[in-house]
Design an enzyme around this catalytic site. Structure first.
Site, PDB file in Angstrom:
ATOM      1  N   HIS A 107      -9.780   5.634  -0.177  1.00  0.00           N
ATOM      2  CA  HIS A 107      -8.797   5.438   0.893  1.00  0.00           C
ATOM      3  C   HIS A 107      -9.274   6.071   2.192  1.00  0.00           C
ATOM      4  O   HIS A 107     -10.202   6.866   2.202  1.00  0.00           O
ATOM      5  CB  HIS A 107      -7.461   6.082   0.498  1.00  0.00           C
ATOM      6  N   LYS A 150      -8.453   9.881   9.524  1.00  0.00           N
ATOM      7  CA  LYS A 150      -8.384   8.485   9.968  1.00  0.00           C
ATOM      8  C   LYS A 150      -9.314   8.201  11.150  1.00  0.00           C
ATOM      9  O   LYS A 150      -9.360   8.961  12.103  1.00  0.00           O
ATOM     10  CB  LYS A 150      -6.949   8.167  10.409  1.00  0.00           C
ATOM     11  N   GLU A 191      -2.874  -0.338  -8.741  1.00  0.00           N
ATOM     12  CA  GLU A 191      -3.734   0.792  -8.353  1.00  0.00           C
ATOM     13  C   GLU A 191      -2.925   2.084  -8.420  1.00  0.00           C
ATOM     14  O   GLU A 191      -1.793   2.147  -7.964  1.00  0.00           O
ATOM     15  CB  GLU A 191      -4.274   0.612  -6.924  1.00  0.00           C
ATOM     16  N   ASP A 222       0.827  -1.211   0.000  1.00  0.00           N
ATOM     17  CA  ASP A 222       0.000   0.000   0.000  1.00  0.00           C
ATOM     18  C   ASP A 222       0.865   1.266   0.000  1.00  0.00           C
ATOM     19  O   ASP A 222       1.867   1.341   0.708  1.00  0.00           O
ATOM     20  CB  ASP A 222      -0.895  -0.037   1.251  1.00  0.00           C
ATOM     21  N   HIS A 223       0.454   2.237  -0.788  1.00  0.00           N
ATOM     22  CA  HIS A 223       1.131   3.539  -0.836  1.00  0.00           C
ATOM     23  C   HIS A 223       2.637   3.408  -1.033  1.00  0.00           C
ATOM     24  O   HIS A 223       3.418   3.991  -0.293  1.00  0.00           O
ATOM     25  CB  HIS A 223       0.810   4.354   0.427  1.00  0.00           C
TER      26      HIS A 223
HETATM   27 ZN    ZN Z   1      -4.374   6.962   0.248  1.00  0.00          ZN
END
Ligand code: ZN
Length: 510
Positions: A324, A292, A250, A153-154
Site C-alpha cells: 500500500h 504518500k 484482501e 479500498d480500506h
Molecule cells: Zn493501506
C-alpha cells in the site's frame, strides 16, 4: 475525429445490433451518442434526448452507466487479483482513467482502475457509484477491453463492504486496523489450542526461512491480532465464503503504528487459513516509512531483508503480498519485484492528483500559486487525516519562482506532500457566494489539456511498472476498437480478454 456529425472519440465507436454507440465531446460535456446504422435503432434502454432520426444523446448518469455495463461487459469490473501482477491506481478526480489506460494497455499487469477508500469518498464528495461510473465511461471511451478491477479500498465495516459489493466491485480490501491492539498488548493466558499449535514447534517455510514462537511472542501475537482475525473471519463468512460474490478478498493490517514482524504476519496468515478464510492478498506494514506521494524513507537494506521473509510467508500460504501507499517508492520497487518473484499487488492513489496539479503548474502558474497558498493555509487541518511529515519551511516561496520554475515544485518532496494531502480542502473550498473557488476552474483546465494529463500519467505510472520489473507488451492486445470502415460493413467489436461469464454484481444478496 468527426463522425456522423459529432466530435467522436474514435476508439469508443462500437456497434451493437442495428445501432452504433460512441462517445462524443460537446462543449464542456462528454455524452454517449446512439444512432441507427440503417432503419430502426436497437432498443438499448439508455435514457437521453431524442435528436431525431432514431438518434439519442445520452448523458453520463449512473443509470446510463448501468445500461452501458450491461451491453458492453468490458466496461464492468472483473476479478483479477489472483493474477501474478496487479496494480491499483486510485483516481480521486474521476478523470485519470484515459491516462491509466495509455500505460496499462502496454504492460503485462492487471489494472484496478476504480479504487477508493471511504475517507477519500468523504474528502472528495464522491460516491462509489461515481467512482465506478467514471471508470466505465472512460474504458468505453478508450475502447479498453482487457478487463479491469474495482477495489472497495480500506473498508472497515460490513455495511461498507455490502455497499461496494452491491455495485459490482470486484475486490474488497478489509481494513482490520480498528481491531488491531497497540504493540505491547498481550493475551493473559494461552489456551490449549494455541499451545498445541505453536509452542515447541519450528515452522519450516522453505527458501531458508523457518520460524518459531516463544511463549511471550505468542501471547503478544494473540493480544495484538486476535480481535482483527475474528473480524476478518466474520466478514469472510458473511460475504466471501462459497464465492458468494464475484470479488476477491484482501486483508489489510498495514495501518498500524509499528511494522508487522514476520512472526506476526505468519500468525495472522496461519490463523486465517486454519479457519478456512481464503484471501487473494495481504498487506502487512513494512519497516521504514511509506508516506504518500514520495519515495521510501528508511533503511533499504533492512527493507530488502524483511520483504524477502514476508514474500516467503505469502508463497507458503499461497497469496500475494499487497503493497500500500506504493506511489513513488522508486528506491524499493526493484526489491519488491525481485523478492515477490514478480507476484504482487501494488496500490497507488494520490499520485494521479499530483500529476493533475503538475498540469496546472505548467499551463496556468497563476492558478497554481493560488492553490499553493491555500494549501499552506489549511495544511494543519489536512494533516489530521494523513500521516505525513513534510517540512514546510523547505518549500521554496512560490511567489519568488518564475513561471517556468513553478512546475518544479511537483518534484519537491515537501511540496508534493503539502499538495498531496490537501486535495479535499482544495476541491471543496467555496467563495462567499457558494461557488467553488478552485474546483470548476481546475476541471475546466484538465478537460482542455486532457491529452497532456494522460501523457504525464502514462509516463509516471509507467516508471513505477518498469522499476517493479513488469514486462512491456510488444503489441498491445485487446485494443479492438473497429475501424469506421468495418463498422459500415456492420461488423461488431470483439471483447478480448473478458469471458462472457465474468458478469459483475452479486449472485445472491447478503
Ligand atoms: Zn493501506
Amino acid at each position: 475525429m468527426r463522425y456522423l456529425g459529432f466530435d467522436a472519440y474514435e476508439k469508443s465507436i462500437h456497434t451493437i445490433g442495428s445501432s452504433v454507440v460512441f462517445m462524443a465531446r460537446e462543449g464542456d460535456a462528454t455524452v454517449i451518442i446512439c444512432a441507427p446504422q440503417a432503419g430502426v435503432p436497437e432498443p438499448l434502454g439508455f435514457t437521453g434526448q431524442d435528436l431525431g432520426d432514431g438518434r439519442l444523446r445520452v448523458p453520463l448518469t449512473h443509470e446510463n452507466a448501468e445500461v452501458l455495463r450491461k451491453h458492453f461487459p468490458f466496461t464492468a469490473p472483473v476479478r483479477g487479483l489472483t493474477r501474478d501482477r496487479s496494480f491499483g491506481v486510485g483516481d480521486r478526480l474521476g478523470i485519470a482513467t484515459p491516462g491509466h489506460i495509455k500505460v496499462f494497455e502496454s504492460y503485462d499487469v492487471f489494472p484496478v482502475f476504480a479504487q477508493q477508500s471511504i475517507r477519500e469518498l468523504n474528502l472528495t464528495g464522491r460516491t462509489y457509484e461515481d467512482v465506478l461510473d467514471a471508470v466505465s465511461f472512460a474504458v468505453f471511451q478508450e475502447g479498453f477491453t482487457k478487463g479491469f478491477g474495482a477495489d472497495g479500498d480500506h473498508l472497515k465495516t460490513g455495511k461498507d463492504v455490502a455497499y461496494a459489493l452491491s455495485l459490482g466491485f470486484s475486490m474488497i480490501t478489509l481494513d482490520c486496523s480498528d481491531y488491531i491492539k497497540a504493540e505491547g498488548a498481550q493475551a493473559l493466558t494461552l489456551s490449549p489450542r494455541y499451545q498445541d499449535q505453536y509452542l515447541n514447534k519450528t515452522f519450516t517455510l522453505g527458501e531458508g526461512v523457518s520460524l518459531s514462537f516463544t511463549e511471550k511472542e505468542l501471547l503478544q501475537c494473540i493480544g495484538v491480532y486476535a480481535d482483527a482475525i475474528a473480524f476478518a473471519r466474520e466478514i469472510y463468512t458473511r460475504f466471501f465464503k462459497d464465492d458468494r460474490y464475484e470479488a476477491d478478498f484482501e486483508i489489510s493490517i498495514d495501518e498500524t503504528s509499528t511494522p508487522t514482524t514476520p512472526l506476526q504476519h505468519f500468525f495472522v496468515a496461519k490463523e486465517l487459513t486454519d479457519a478456512g478464510v481464503s484471501f487473494a492478498t495481504l498487506a502487512p506494514r513494512f519497516c521504514g516509512e511509506f508516506q504518500k506521494g514520495i519515495d521510501y524513507r528508511g533503511d533499504v537494506a533492512q527493507f530488502d531483508e524483511e520483504i524477502q521473509v514476508h514474500g516467503v510467508i505469502a508463497r507458503h500460504f499461497g497469496y500475494k503480498l499487497s503493497i500500500h501507499s506504493g506511489s513513488d517508492k522508486f528506491s524499493v520497487f526493484p526489491s519488491i519485484g525481485r523478492e515477490t518473484q514478480g507476484v504482487f499487488h501494488v496500490k497507488t492513489a494520490g499520485t494521479t492528483w499530483l500529476e493533475a496539479i503538475r498540469v496546472v503548474a505548467l499551463v496556468d502558474p497563476r492558478l497554481y500559486r493560488e492553490v499553493h497558498h491555500y494549501a499552506r493555509s489549511v495544511f494543519e487541518e489536512a494533516a489530521a487525516y494523513y500521516h505525513v511529515t513534510p517540512n514546510l519551511n523547505q518549500i521554496p516561496e512560490v511567489d519568488t519562482l518564475t513561471d517556468a520554475e513553478v512546475p518544479g515544485l511537483l518534484d519537491h518532496p515537501d511540496a508534493r506532500q503539502l499538495i498531496h494531502i490537501t486535495y479535499g480542502l482544495i476541491l471543496n473550498k467555496k467563495n462567499l457566494d457558494g461557488s467553488y473557488t478552485f474546483k470548476d476552474r481546475l476541471y475546466r483546465l484538465w478537460r482542455n489539456h486532457e491529452g497532456r494529463y494522460a501523457d504525464f500519467l502514462a509516463a509516471h505510472i509507467g516508471k513505477h511498472l518498469s522499476l517493479l520489473g513488469v514486462k512491456k507488451i510488444e503489441h498491445p492486445l485487446g485494443m479492438a476498437a473497429p475501424s469506421v470502415k468495418a463498422l459500415s460493413r456492420g461488423m461488431g467489436t470483439s471483447y478480448g480478454g473478458i469471458s462472457p461469464s465474468a458478469k459483475p454484481g452479486p449472485r445472491i444478496s447478503p
